[in-house]
Design a protein around this motif. Structure first.
Motif, short mmCIF file in Angstrom:
data_model
loop_
_atom_site.label_atom_id
_atom_site.label_comp_id
_atom_site.label_asym_id
_atom_site.label_seq_id
_atom_site.Cartn_x
_atom_site.Cartn_y
_atom_site.Cartn_z
N VAL A 61 0.32 3.61 5.20
CA VAL A 61 0.57 2.28 5.74
C VAL A 61 0.88 1.27 4.64
CG1 VAL A 61 -0.46 0.43 7.12
CG2 VAL A 61 -0.98 2.80 7.66
N ASP A 62 1.95 0.53 4.84
CA ASP A 62 2.33 -0.55 3.93
C ASP A 62 1.67 -1.86 4.39
OD1 ASP A 62 3.61 -1.97 1.96
OD2 ASP A 62 5.47 -2.18 3.08
N TYR A 63 1.78 -2.90 3.57
CA TYR A 63 1.06 -4.16 3.79
C TYR A 63 1.34 -4.78 5.15
CZ TYR A 63 -1.04 -8.63 2.51
OH TYR A 63 -1.83 -9.74 2.45
N GLU A 64 2.62 -4.90 5.51
CA GLU A 64 2.94 -5.62 6.75
C GLU A 64 2.41 -4.91 7.99
OE1 GLU A 64 5.26 -4.53 4.62
OE2 GLU A 64 6.75 -3.29 5.62
N LYS A 80 -11.22 6.98 15.62
CA LYS A 80 -12.44 7.33 16.37
C LYS A 80 -12.38 8.76 16.87
CE LYS A 80 -14.00 3.01 18.32
NZ LYS A 80 -13.18 2.14 19.18
N LYS A 81 -11.22 9.16 17.38
CA LYS A 81 -11.08 10.51 17.95
C LYS A 81 -10.77 11.55 16.88
CE LYS A 81 -9.45 9.05 22.50
NZ LYS A 81 -8.22 8.82 23.28
N LYS A 82 -10.62 11.11 15.64
CA LYS A 82 -10.32 11.99 14.51
C LYS A 82 -9.00 12.76 14.70
CE LYS A 82 -14.87 12.84 12.48
NZ LYS A 82 -15.77 11.96 13.12
N ASN A 83 -8.02 12.13 15.30
CA ASN A 83 -6.73 12.82 15.39
C ASN A 83 -5.60 12.13 14.62
OD1 ASN A 83 -6.47 10.83 17.23
ND2 ASN A 83 -6.52 12.15 19.04
N ALA A 84 -5.98 11.37 13.61
CA ALA A 84 -5.00 10.84 12.65
C ALA A 84 -5.76 10.33 11.43
CB ALA A 84 -4.20 9.69 13.27
N GLU A 85 -5.01 10.16 10.36
CA GLU A 85 -5.60 9.58 9.13
C GLU A 85 -4.77 8.36 8.73
OE1 GLU A 85 -5.70 12.28 5.73
OE2 GLU A 85 -5.89 10.58 4.35
N ILE A 86 -5.44 7.38 8.12
CA ILE A 86 -4.72 6.22 7.57
C ILE A 86 -4.77 6.30 6.05
CG2 ILE A 86 -4.68 3.69 7.39
CD1 ILE A 86 -3.99 4.78 10.20
N GLY A 87 -3.59 6.37 5.44
CA GLY A 87 -3.48 6.34 3.99
C GLY A 87 -2.68 5.12 3.57
N MET A 88 -2.23 5.11 2.33
CA MET A 88 -1.54 3.93 1.79
C MET A 88 -0.11 4.27 1.39
SD MET A 88 -0.68 2.28 -1.37
CE MET A 88 -1.82 2.27 -2.77
N HIS A 89 0.80 3.34 1.67
CA HIS A 89 2.20 3.47 1.24
C HIS A 89 2.54 2.27 0.37
CE1 HIS A 89 6.32 4.62 1.20
NE2 HIS A 89 6.75 3.72 2.07
N VAL A 128 -5.16 -4.96 -3.65
CA VAL A 128 -4.86 -5.77 -2.46
C VAL A 128 -4.58 -4.88 -1.25
CG1 VAL A 128 -3.11 -7.30 -1.45
CG2 VAL A 128 -4.09 -7.85 -3.68
N ILE A 129 -3.71 -3.91 -1.40
CA ILE A 129 -3.35 -3.08 -0.23
C ILE A 129 -4.54 -2.21 0.20
CG2 ILE A 129 -2.16 -1.33 -1.68
CD1 ILE A 129 -1.19 -2.22 1.92
N THR A 130 -5.33 -1.74 -0.76
CA THR A 130 -6.48 -0.90 -0.41
C THR A 130 -7.49 -1.71 0.40
OG1 THR A 130 -6.10 0.36 -2.42
CG2 THR A 130 -8.24 0.67 -1.37
N HIS A 131 -7.76 -2.94 -0.03
CA HIS A 131 -8.69 -3.80 0.73
C HIS A 131 -8.12 -4.19 2.08
CE1 HIS A 131 -10.83 -4.91 -3.20
NE2 HIS A 131 -11.53 -4.03 -2.53
N LYS A 132 -6.82 -4.44 2.11
CA LYS A 132 -6.18 -4.83 3.37
C LYS A 132 -6.32 -3.70 4.41
CE LYS A 132 -3.39 -7.82 5.46
NZ LYS A 132 -3.80 -9.17 5.77
N ILE A 133 -6.11 -2.48 3.96
CA ILE A 133 -6.25 -1.33 4.87
C ILE A 133 -7.70 -1.22 5.36
CG2 ILE A 133 -6.21 1.22 4.95
CD1 ILE A 133 -3.65 1.03 3.17
#
Ligand SMILES: [Zn+2]
Length: 313
Positions: A61-64, A80-89, A128-133
Motif C-alpha cells: 500500500v502506498d500513502y494515498e 480480521k479473517k486472515k485472508n490478506a496481508e497489508i505491506g508497503m509500496h 512516515v509510510i510505516t506509521h501511516k499504514i
C-alpha cells in the motif's frame, strides 16, 4: 495427490492511486489535489475472486491508499479473517516528507527512484509510510515493494531497521538501467543476473545470498524463446501466463509470485485496461489462470511465505 503438500502462490498488488503512470511534476500541492483513489472501490471484486480459490493477496500500500476508502474497510475485514496481508509500496515521489530533487536535463522528468534522495529523507519517508499504514490498518507492515522496482543496499538496510522482513522488488532477467529516474545520471537496477528463487539478501551484493536477515522473494519470470515473461497480466497475454505457470510447475519452483496494480482493476485506471470490456477480459483470464494454478499451488501471503522459509533455513 491430495496429501502432497502444495507449493505456494503469492499474489502481490501494488495498491496505489489512479493512473500514476503519466504524471511527472509532483509537489506537495499536486499530490494533495490531483491524486485520486477511485480504484479503491474496485478492489473488492478481485479480493472475492481470490477467496474463491483460498488465495490471500498481499496489498502493498502506498500513502494515498491509507486514506479512508472502501479499500481500507475491505482490508480491515480481510485482516480480521486472515485472508490478506497489508505491506508497503514505496512511491518516493508522493510519500512525505517532500524534497526537491534537481531534474536532470536528459531524464525526461520520470518519477524518481527512492535511491535518488538523501539518506535522511529516505529514512523519514519509510518512517512516515510505516506509521501511516499502522494508523489506517492497525498492523505493522513486514512486506515491501519499491516503486519502479528499485532497491539498493542503503535502502534495504533502512527497511530492515524499520521491521521489514520481505522484499519483492526484484524482476529476475529484467534490465532497468536504461530507465532514467528524475536526476541526472539516475537509472534503475539491472536484474539480469539475479536469482529466480527466494533468497536471504547479502548486504554486500544484493543479488547474492547472504546474511542480512531480509528475504527477497522475486517476481516470477521465465524466458519463452528469448522473450522474458512476467507473471503479470496485460491485455491478451493469457497464453504467455499459462506457458509460464506450466514451465514453473515443470521446474518444480517452490512458489509463484503474481503482480498487478490495484488501479488496473478499474476501467481506465491504467494504460493497460482502458475499457469495461478490457476489465471483463482481465477477469476471464484471471479465472482461468487462478484455476490452473490451484492444482499445484496454495495461497499464502508474502510474509507467511517468508516466515515458513525462515523455519526451514
Ligand atoms: Zn507503484
Amino acid at each position: 495427490m491430495d496429501n502432497i503438500k502444495k507449493k505456494s502462490f503469492i499474489i502481490t498488488i501494488d495498491t496505489e492511486g489512479d493512473y500514476i503512470w503519466n504524471r511527472n511534476t509532483w509537489t506537495e500541492n499536486s499530490v494533495k489535489n490531483r491524486i485520486t483513489i477511485r480504484n479503491s472501490s474496485y478492489i473488492e471484486r478481485f479480493q472475492r475472486l481470490c477467496e474463491k480459490y483460498g488465495y490471500k493477496p498481499t496489498y502493498l500500500v502506498d500513502y494515498e491508499m491509507c486514506a479512508p476508502s472502501p479499500f481500507v474497510d475491505l482490508a480491515n475485514e480481510c485482516i480480521k479473517k486472515k485472508n490478506a496481508e497489508i505491506g508497503m509500496h514505496m512511491h518516493a515521489w508522493t510519500i512525505p516528507p517532500f524534497y526537491n530533487l534537481k531534474r536532470g536535463k536528459e531524464t525526461g522528468g520520470n518519477h524518481p527512484y527512492i535511491g535518488e534522495y538523501p539518506t535522511s529523507v529516505i529514512e523519514d519517508k519509510v518512517k512516515v509510510i510505516t506509521h501511516k499504514i499502522q494508523d489506517s490498518f492497525g498492523v505493522i507492515p513486514k512486506s515491501h515493494r519499491s516503486g519502479r522496482w528499485y532497491i539498493d543496499r542503503k535502502y534495504l538496510a533502512i527497511l530492515k531497521k524499520h521491521g521489514y522482513i520481505a522484499d519483492c522488488s526484484v524482476i529476475p532477467g529484467k534490465d532497468w538501467t536504461f530507465n532514467a529516474g528524475l536526476t541526472e545520471g539516475s537509472h534503475g537496477i539491472d536484474y539480469r543476473r539475479f536469482p529466480n528463487k527466494a533468497y536471504k539478501i547479502s548486504m554486500f551484493n544484493i543479488g547474492k545470498e547472504g546474511k542480512s536477515g531480509l528475504i527477497e522473494v522475486p517476481l516470477t519470470t521465465a524466458y519463452k524463446n528469448k522473450q522474458l515473461i512476467e507473471l503479470r497480466p496485460y491485455r491478451h497475454n493469457i497464453k504467455d501466463l499459462n506457458y509460464l505457470v506450466d514451465k514453473c510447475t515443470e521446474e518444480k519452483r517452490d512458489y509463484l509470485e503474481f503482480m498487478l496494480h490495484s488501479s488496473e482493476l478499474m476501467r481506465a485506471g491504467s494504460p493497460n485496461f482502458l475499457t469495461e470490456n478490457d476489465i471483463e477480459v482481465l477477469y476471464d483470464d484471471l479465472e482461468q489462470l487462478f484455476e490452473k494454478i490451484s492444482y499445484h499451488y496454495e495461497g499464502v501471503t508474502l510474509s507467511q511465505y517468508v516466515e515458513n522459509m525462515r523455519k526451514i533455513l
